[in-house]
Design a protein around this motif. Structure first.
Motif, mmCIF file in Angstrom:
data_model
loop_
_atom_site.group_PDB
_atom_site.id
_atom_site.type_symbol
_atom_site.label_atom_id
_atom_site.label_comp_id
_atom_site.label_asym_id
_atom_site.label_seq_id
_atom_site.Cartn_x
_atom_site.Cartn_y
_atom_site.Cartn_z
ATOM 1 N N ALA A 188 21.315 66.029 -52.638
ATOM 2 C CA ALA A 188 20.240 65.035 -52.545
ATOM 3 C C ALA A 188 19.036 65.438 -53.403
ATOM 4 N N GLY A 216 17.676 60.490 -49.060
ATOM 5 C CA GLY A 216 18.176 60.502 -47.677
ATOM 6 C C GLY A 216 19.581 59.929 -47.599
ATOM 7 N N TYR A 275 21.966 62.433 -48.954
ATOM 8 C CA TYR A 275 22.198 63.532 -48.027
ATOM 9 C C TYR A 275 23.186 63.134 -46.925
ATOM 10 N N THR A 276 23.101 61.865 -46.486
ATOM 11 C CA THR A 276 24.046 61.427 -45.440
ATOM 12 C C THR A 276 25.463 61.314 -45.994
ATOM 13 N N ASN A 321 26.584 63.206 -48.699
ATOM 14 C CA ASN A 321 27.052 64.548 -49.045
ATOM 15 C C ASN A 321 25.948 65.535 -48.721
ATOM 16 N N PRO A 322 25.969 66.092 -47.538
ATOM 17 C CA PRO A 322 24.929 67.027 -47.127
ATOM 18 C C PRO A 322 25.079 68.406 -47.759
ATOM 19 N N GLY A 323 26.092 68.625 -48.556
ATOM 20 C CA GLY A 323 26.358 69.946 -49.131
ATOM 21 C C GLY A 323 25.451 70.254 -50.303
ATOM 22 N N ASN A 324 25.679 71.484 -50.849
ATOM 23 C CA ASN A 324 24.890 71.944 -51.993
ATOM 24 C C ASN A 324 25.689 71.824 -53.271
ATOM 25 N N PRO A 384 20.628 71.326 -52.514
ATOM 26 C CA PRO A 384 21.390 70.212 -51.946
ATOM 27 C C PRO A 384 21.591 69.124 -52.997
#
Length: 345
Positions: free
Chosen positions: A43, A19, A22-23, A25-28, A41
């Protein structure tokens, strides 16, 4: 740590890290493997290795946990086996035992062929061992313990020292038990049989001992005669004497000893009839018969008996007969004794 708690904590940590990633770097992120693009992603790329590590650690913990479990089981089984080996060794009935742990087997295997004597109280024993040692000690101290009540009687051999001692403890003064032993000799040791017979000889009458006449010996008869001479009523009748003597092989001296007692209890006719019959059946009784003839002053019968014998036989009696005919006042005991009329080693 328990696997369930470890798994929950690990998943929670993985979730927090994923989590947080993801905050940030929310990218893939795309990674190509053999022409295949893996587009996930960032994450997830971080969480997946952590999940794999989690699975590997869980497998590792399960493998060594299972291995440790079975190792503990072997230790527990060997510990129980050791308790059992100690139990049977305390009971003087060692049995074969199998130990799988080398550290235990290297010493405990000795218990399979050993008996233990506990000389003092011991703290920290199991309840079973403690109680067993307690009643074994009581038996060794002379107390009778009902082994059937302990549910152990059928597992102990008749030659077991504890069984033997317990039998002897119960035998003290118990003539009924002594009789039951003699009636079931195959179930008891020679020592128990001997002591049972000795007890009956010292307590019971000839009427009771008739059923065990074939077990008696000359020594037993002498003990019975000693009791009769001391004034005990033991059934020293003509019928009992004849019956018992038929089952015992007596020496010359023992026949004379018997005559010294029966002369006090039986009538002359009864006594002479018995010993005349015995003298006709065995040479060992001839001196006793002559002894009685002299005691009853039946010199004519003595003369007839001596004349029917070889001149070298019964020399002490011939000497006594000569003295009696010469009116010399000699008692039978002055000339005749077992030592000078019986040729015994």
């Amino acid at each position: 740590m328990r696997i369930g708690l470890y798994t929950f904590a690990s998943l929670a940590l993985i979730g927090l890290i994923a989590g947080f990633a993801y905050t940030v770097n929310p990218g893939n992120f795309v990674y190509e493997i053999a022409g295949i693009n893996l587009n996930f992603p960032v994450a997830l790329w971080i969480a997946v290795p952590m999940l794999i590590l989690l699975l590997m650690t869980i497998f590792h913990m399960m493998y060594y946990g299972t291995k440790g479990y079975f190792a503990r089981r072997r230790w527990i089984r060997d510990a129980n086996e050791l308790q059992d080996a100690l139990y049977w060794s305390v009971l003087k009935e060692p049995k074969a035992h199998h130990f799988s742990i080398p550290e235990i087997k290297s010493g405990a295997a000795l218990l399979s062929v050993s008996s233990l004597d506990v000389s003092d109280s011991v703290e920290g024993l199991s309840e079973k061992l403690g109680k067993t040692i307690n009643w074994v000690k009581k038996i060794q101290d002379g107390e009778y313990i009902d082994l059937k009540e302990k549910k152990i009687a059928k597992f102990l051999s008749r030659d077991n020292p504890i069984v033997v001692q317990n039998t002897l403890n119960k035998l003290k003064g118990d003539t009924e038990f002594a009789e039951s032993i003699l009636l079931s000799k195959s179930e008891y040791t020679d020592e128990a049989i001997k002591k049972s017979l000795d007890l009956l000889v010292s307590k019971e009458s000839f009427f009771k001992l008739r059923k065990f006449a074939n077990m008696l010996g000359g020594g037993h008869l002498i003990k019975m005669l000693d009791r009769a001479d001391a004034g005990e009523e033991i059934g020293l009748t003509a019928d009992n004497v004849e019956f018992v003597v038929q089952h015992i092989t007596l020496k010359c001296s023992e026949y004379i000893r018997l005559a010294k007692s029966t002369i006090k209890k039986l009538t002359p006719d009864e006594n002479l009839a018995i010993f005349k019959k015995m003298a006709a059946e065995t040479d060992n009784a001839q001196n006793a018969y002559l002894y009685l003839l002299f005691q009853y002053e039946m010199l004519d019968e003595v003369k007839a008996y001596l004349e029917e014998s070889e001149e070298d036989d019964f020399k002490p009696f011939r000497a006594l007969y000569t003295l009696k005919k010469g009116k010399y006042n000699y008692r039978v005991s002055d000339i005749i004794s077992s030592a000078n009329v019986c040729n015994e080693d």
